[in-house]
Design an enzyme around this catalytic site. Structure first.
Site, PDB file in Angstrom:
ATOM      1  N   THR A 539       0.832  -1.199   0.000  1.00  0.00           N
ATOM      2  CA  THR A 539       0.000   0.000   0.000  1.00  0.00           C
ATOM      3  C   THR A 539       0.875   1.260   0.000  1.00  0.00           C
ATOM      4  OG1 THR A 539      -0.166  -0.294   2.388  1.00  0.00           O
ATOM      5  CG2 THR A 539      -2.077  -0.876   1.106  1.00  0.00           C
ATOM      6  N   TRP A 540       2.182   1.094  -0.206  1.00  0.00           N
ATOM      7  CA  TRP A 540       3.105   2.223  -0.198  1.00  0.00           C
ATOM      8  C   TRP A 540       3.166   2.872   1.187  1.00  0.00           C
ATOM      9  CZ3 TRP A 540      -1.253   1.958  -3.368  1.00  0.00           C
ATOM     10  CH2 TRP A 540      -1.034   1.376  -4.626  1.00  0.00           C
ATOM     11  N   HIS A 541       2.926   2.085   2.233  1.00  0.00           N
ATOM     12  CA  HIS A 541       2.871   2.605   3.601  1.00  0.00           C
ATOM     13  C   HIS A 541       4.052   2.110   4.436  1.00  0.00           C
ATOM     14  CE1 HIS A 541      -1.820   3.071   3.303  1.00  0.00           C
ATOM     15  NE2 HIS A 541      -1.166   3.888   2.499  1.00  0.00           N
ATOM     16  N   SER A 542       5.238   2.159   3.892  1.00  0.00           N
ATOM     17  CA  SER A 542       6.425   1.672   4.597  1.00  0.00           C
ATOM     18  C   SER A 542       6.714   2.534   5.827  1.00  0.00           C
ATOM     19  CB  SER A 542       7.633   1.714   3.663  1.00  0.00           C
ATOM     20  OG  SER A 542       7.403   0.934   2.511  1.00  0.00           O
TER      21      SER A 542
END
Length: 608
Positions: A539-542
């Site tokens: 989700t590109w939530h690193s």
């Protein structure tokens, strides 16, 4: 020494120097530049500028940043893993001035109060509780939907709204069908109150965009709209390492990035920081900078040929993301979706551009998420998740009623490369785990700042995550099959159920709201699990890779964001959360930026 002219003339010393120019860095640098006009502040960002570029202003262009040739994203490819069916997972991270705020999907989704409270109570970080952090969220935003609403802001730089247009039909159907199907989960006008009342309710999802149809990024709202003579922000500057002398950070070394400036000289340049170095390159970018500077786990640094300055085992560890599981369904061909826009249809793009230029309306004024729910299993539903889920439930969620298991939406379109797919209209059931149990890491493999890092995403390495997504698939399917726009499952992307199973994907029209739920066998569950491992993605939530924890717990920074064992060096970005948050991470990055600005300002003698 190269004879090529450098793209920027950068002074050799500044008071404050930032490695990275993303969401947090822009907020911190702007706040401090205003508060301390006599201080010189430098921000070095690896990616390109975003100023006045339509792809960073028009909301509907969000997917263009994920194109393989994109220069605004850095793509990290994980090592193949049996936990995701032998695949490598590609995780993009913002790589431009403004970072993720300039390229994300603009979904306004905030954490729960217990997420911040855990940072203080469980990890000893005084000043980071919900009571401390909610004012940071409020300070940053103008909640145009209702500026007086509790926990929201009324005069901050970033605008939050429902966008210029009303919801698309698929979003409206979701809000109508959801509460009818599940009477324990009603509709609400607030899903972002950071409290228990925001859980298990269907709500219209706000956007990080204004009512005039423009993206609310930090670059345009904290940097470009101000004439701050003491703030210098340069693009195309790849920070190699922090210069550390006798335990004190004294500056940075950098080169000009060839993806932004192809012909730039490649000699190492240096800049002194007279007061402070702040590393703010994100959860994926900050650990490599620290490691190339000799700050990291001894064995990893030595293997990469880097001299150890301080043995910090937590650098690059504790990697977390919100596992994303999307199941596409076929939508009524008359539905309005983003699919033609995603496929680059010239006529669709022409109409969208004309609408936006005329009155800031149309597909380019919005995003792909109109309505959603933060879903938490009710007591009578826990058995549906299986015994392997209970340890996780008891440890992470049971005693924190403001925490959902996952966040769910049905979006009008399939946000992916559709070049190999039939020209259909899609509606996508998307589930995002709030608190994945799995962990990964990111580490350097050499001194070369261009070298591809060793990245292990860790997705689904803990079976509790599979159990949660299995339940999410079933919940999402029941919602989708009742929506008027439903025209069947796009079978190639779904679990491969046996033809004679009651779960077989045979339906091509919506069923009544009161139709019985599908019953799944043990074999069906295995098919779902296999599909999850084949389909789960980022989700590109690193976050979490330079965690704010005590040193004995693997921490990298303390509660004042100081790197353990080094003076005049802080880290401030999404790498510092010691535990996850149940939301799209833009809001958390904003809160961290505002909090970090306040911490640094106080140390410099001023209260923001």
């Amino acid at each position: 020494m190269s004879t090529l002219a450098p793209p920027h003339q950068i002074h050799t010393e500044y008071d404050l120097v930032f490695a990275g120019g993303g969401t947090a860095a822009c907020i911190i640098a702007s706040r401090l530049a205003v508060a301390f006009p006599d201080l010189s502040i430098l921000v070095l960002e690896r990616g390109p500028t975003t100023e006045s570029k339509m792809e960073h202003i028009q909301p509907g262009r969000f997917l263009t940043h994920l194109a393989p040739e994109s220069k605004t994203m850095q793509f990290y490819t994980s090592t193949p893993s049996e936990h995701v069916a032998g695949r490598s997972v590609v995780v993009p991270a913002g790589r431009c001035i403004g970072g993720g705020s300039s390229v994300n999907f603009m979904v306004y989704n905030r954490p729960s109060a217990s997420d911040f409270d855990a940072w203080e109570k469980e990890f000893g970080n005084a000043g980071w509780s919900a009571n401390d952090m909610i004012p940071m969220l409020q300070k940053a935003e103008t909640y145009e939907i209702d500026p007086n609403k509790s926990t929201h802001g009324s005069d901050g730089p970033l605008k939050v709204s429902f966008g210029r247009d009303e919801m698309l039909d698929i979003g409206r159907q979701y809000l109508e069908i959801g509460p009818k199907l599940d009477k324990n989960r009603p509709r609400s006008d607030e899903g972002n109150g950071l409290n228990e009342e925001s859980i298990n309710v269907f709500f219209q999802c706000p956007k990080w965009s204004s009512t005039d149809g423009c993206r609310s990024d930090v670059a345009h709202h904290y940097i470009y709209n101000k004439n701050l003579e003491n703030l210098s922000v340069f693009d195309g500057c790849l920070v190699d390492r922090i210069v550390i002398k006798d335990g004190v950070a004294t500056g940075l070394e950098y080169i000009f990035d060839t993806r932004v400036y192809e012909s730039a000289p490649q000699d190492i340049r240096s800049v002194k920081a007279l007061k402070l170095v702040v590393v703010s390159a994100g959860a994926m970018g900050s650990p490599p900078i620290l490691e190339r500077s000799g700050l990291g786990k001894k064995e990893i640094l030595e293997k990469a040929g880097i001299s150890v300055v301080n043995d910090l085992s937590g650098v690059g560890a504790n990697y977390q993301d919100h596992a994303f599981y999307i199941s596409p369904y076929i939508a009524d061909p008359d539905s309005i979706t983003f699919d033609l826009l995603f496929r680059g249809d010239p006529e669709t793009w022409r109409i969208a551009r004309e609408k936006w230029e005329k009155d800031r309306s149309g597909l380019l004024s919005t995003n792909i998420v109109d309505s959603c729910i933060k879903m938490r299993p009710l007591p009578h539903e826990l058995d549906e998740l299986g015994p392997e889920f209970m340890d996780y439930w008891n440890e992470v969620l049971a005693n924190k009623p403001d925490r959902p298991l996952f966040w769910h939406t049905i979006s009008p379109g399939l946000p992916a490369d559709q070049s190999a797919l039939p020209p259909l209209k899609f509606m996508s059931s998307a589930s995002i785990l709030g608190y994945p149990a799995s962990r990964g890491h990111i580490h350097v493999v050499s001194k070369d700042p261009y070298a591809v890092p060793d990245f292990h995403a860790g997705y689904l390495s803990n079976p509790a995550d599979v159990s949660a997504l299995r339940w999410a698939y079933k919940k999402g399917r029941e919602l989708t099959r009742r929506m008027p726009a439903f025209r069947g499952a796009f079978a190639p992307a779904h679990p491969q159920f046996a033809a004679d199973s009651p779960a077989a994907l045979t339906e091509t029209r919506p069923v009544p709201v009161d139709a019985p739920n599908i019953v799944y066998s043990a074999e069906d569950d295995k098919a779902i699990d296999a599909n999850i491992r084949q389909m789960v993605q980022t989700t590109w939530h690193s976050l979490g890779t330079c965690a704010m924890k005590p040193l004995p717990q693997g921490g990298v920074v303390d509660s004042k964001l100081n790197v353990h064992g080094v003076q005049n060096l802080k880290v401030a970005d999404l790498s510092i959360p010691p535990s996850n948050v149940n939301s799209n991470t833009y809001s958390t990055a904003v809160a961290i930026g505002e909090k970090a600005a306040m911490i640094i300002a106080e140390e410099l003698g001023c209260t923001l």
